[in-house]
Design a protein around this motif. Structure first.
Motif, PDB file in Angstrom:
ATOM      1  N   LEU A 153       0.844  -1.177   0.000  1.00 52.90           N
ATOM      2  CA  LEU A 153       0.000   0.000   0.000  1.00 52.90           C
ATOM      3  C   LEU A 153       0.885   1.233   0.000  1.00 52.90           C
ATOM      4  O   LEU A 153       1.783   1.354   0.834  1.00 52.90           O
ATOM      5  N   ARG A 170       1.162   5.440   0.162  1.00 49.49           N
ATOM      6  CA  ARG A 170       0.430   6.641   0.573  1.00 49.49           C
ATOM      7  C   ARG A 170       0.508   7.689  -0.542  1.00 49.49           C
ATOM      8  O   ARG A 170       1.586   8.009  -1.032  1.00 49.49           O
ATOM      9  N   PHE A 186      -4.350   5.705   0.900  1.00 54.01           N
ATOM     10  CA  PHE A 186      -3.511   4.608   0.436  1.00 54.01           C
ATOM     11  C   PHE A 186      -4.079   4.016  -0.857  1.00 54.01           C
ATOM     12  O   PHE A 186      -5.284   3.991  -1.068  1.00 54.01           O
ATOM     13  N   THR A 191      -4.956  -4.251   3.471  1.00 55.30           N
ATOM     14  CA  THR A 191      -5.755  -3.322   4.271  1.00 55.30           C
ATOM     15  C   THR A 191      -5.867  -3.810   5.713  1.00 55.30           C
ATOM     16  O   THR A 191      -5.722  -3.023   6.660  1.00 55.30           O
ATOM     17  N   ARG A 236      -2.555  -3.260   7.407  1.00 59.11           N
ATOM     18  CA  ARG A 236      -2.338  -1.856   7.732  1.00 59.11           C
ATOM     19  C   ARG A 236      -3.096  -1.468   9.000  1.00 59.11           C
ATOM     20  O   ARG A 236      -2.561  -0.766   9.868  1.00 59.11           O
TER      21      ARG A 236
END
Length: 269
Positions: A96, A98, A104, A146, A149
């Protein structure tokens, strides 16, 4: 983002596909990785854990080596040598990234050697289906990243709670090398005495945000620092046995050339 990372878009990847790595050779030069809340217990049994300051805040990491650009848990043939594979390594070549707006986006490392044109070969997963939507496999990667994260964010909040209460201290780790001892900087650990002195209200607050479990996992994991020394010694011995050139390995021939006596390379040290 590194130049080799590209946001996955229909314009760029509609006619591309990706493959899974066959081993962990891609991680051979990674000496640490962040640890998420969902994997702390497993990581704490397999690696020494430490707190480090990173670009997006202090966090908990698993140490794979005390040497930069070296991962002792990756075998020469790419096998992973530990009982747990950190989530940070499970989705390569994806990550991911930014964006400028702080959000993201799913990215892929196009220098990984795992990206192909759809028409090339039979193996691999298309990034997108014919209707332009992400394939099931690509969406599964995005969902996994996801979750990872979010798990990392939980740990960062826990570490922040520990830090604001003065529960982190420098960890004076020393790496033993042929040239002498080398002190490793930048690592932190739990100050056990300070943790034991925490008041009841703070103790409850630390428990509720996951910081207490994080603290104890880090404390228990420090015994694994000896594993790094054992692995380093084993890999160094294996490397010497493969690469050492005995003095009597080259036999002069009558025509002036040298012949290699391979038997000398196969002897144990």
């Amino acid at each position: 983002m590194p130049e080799t990372l590209h946001v996955i878009t229909r314009e760029r990847h509609l006619h591309k596909k990706w493959q899974r790595p066959t081993g962990y050779g891609f991680a051979a030069s990674i000496n640490l990785a962040p640890v998420g809340a969902s994997e702390i217990a497993h990581a704490g049994r397999a690696f020494p854990l430490a707190f480090v300051d990173m670009e997006d805040g202090a966090t908990l990491v698993a140490l794979f080596s005390l040497h930069r650009d070296r991962n002792l848990f990756v075998a020469p043939d790419g096998r992973w040598l530990a009982s747990h594979v950190p989530a940070a390594l499970q989705n390569f070549p994806f990550s991911l990234g930014r964006q400028a707006d702080g959000k993201f986006a799913l990215c892929v490392n196009e220098a990984s050697g795992l990206i192909r044109d759809t028409a090339v070969g039979e193996h691999g997963f298309p990034f997108f289906a014919s209707d332009g939507t992400p394939t099931r496999e690509t969406q599964a990667i995005a969902d996994s990243l996801t979750r990872a994260r979010r798990s990392l964010d939980v740990v960062r909040n826990a570490v922040a709670a520990l830090a604001t209460r003065g529960l982190l201290e420098p960890w004076p780790v020393v790496a033993k090398e042929e040239t002498g001892d080398r002190r490793i900087g930048g690592l932190k650990r739990i100050n056990e005495a300070a943790l034991n002195a925490v008041g009841a209200d703070d103790l409850v607050a630390l428990r509720d945000c996951g910081a207490l479990a994080t603290a104890y996992c880090q404390l228990f994991s420090m015994g694994n620092i000896s594993v790094l020394g054992s692995l380093a010694g084993a890999q160094d011995r294996a490397r010497r046995q493969r690469m050492a050139i005995p003095a009597n390995s080259f036999i002069p021939e009558d025509d002036g050339n040298l012949k290699i006596d391979w038997s000398t390379f196969l002897k144990d040290e």
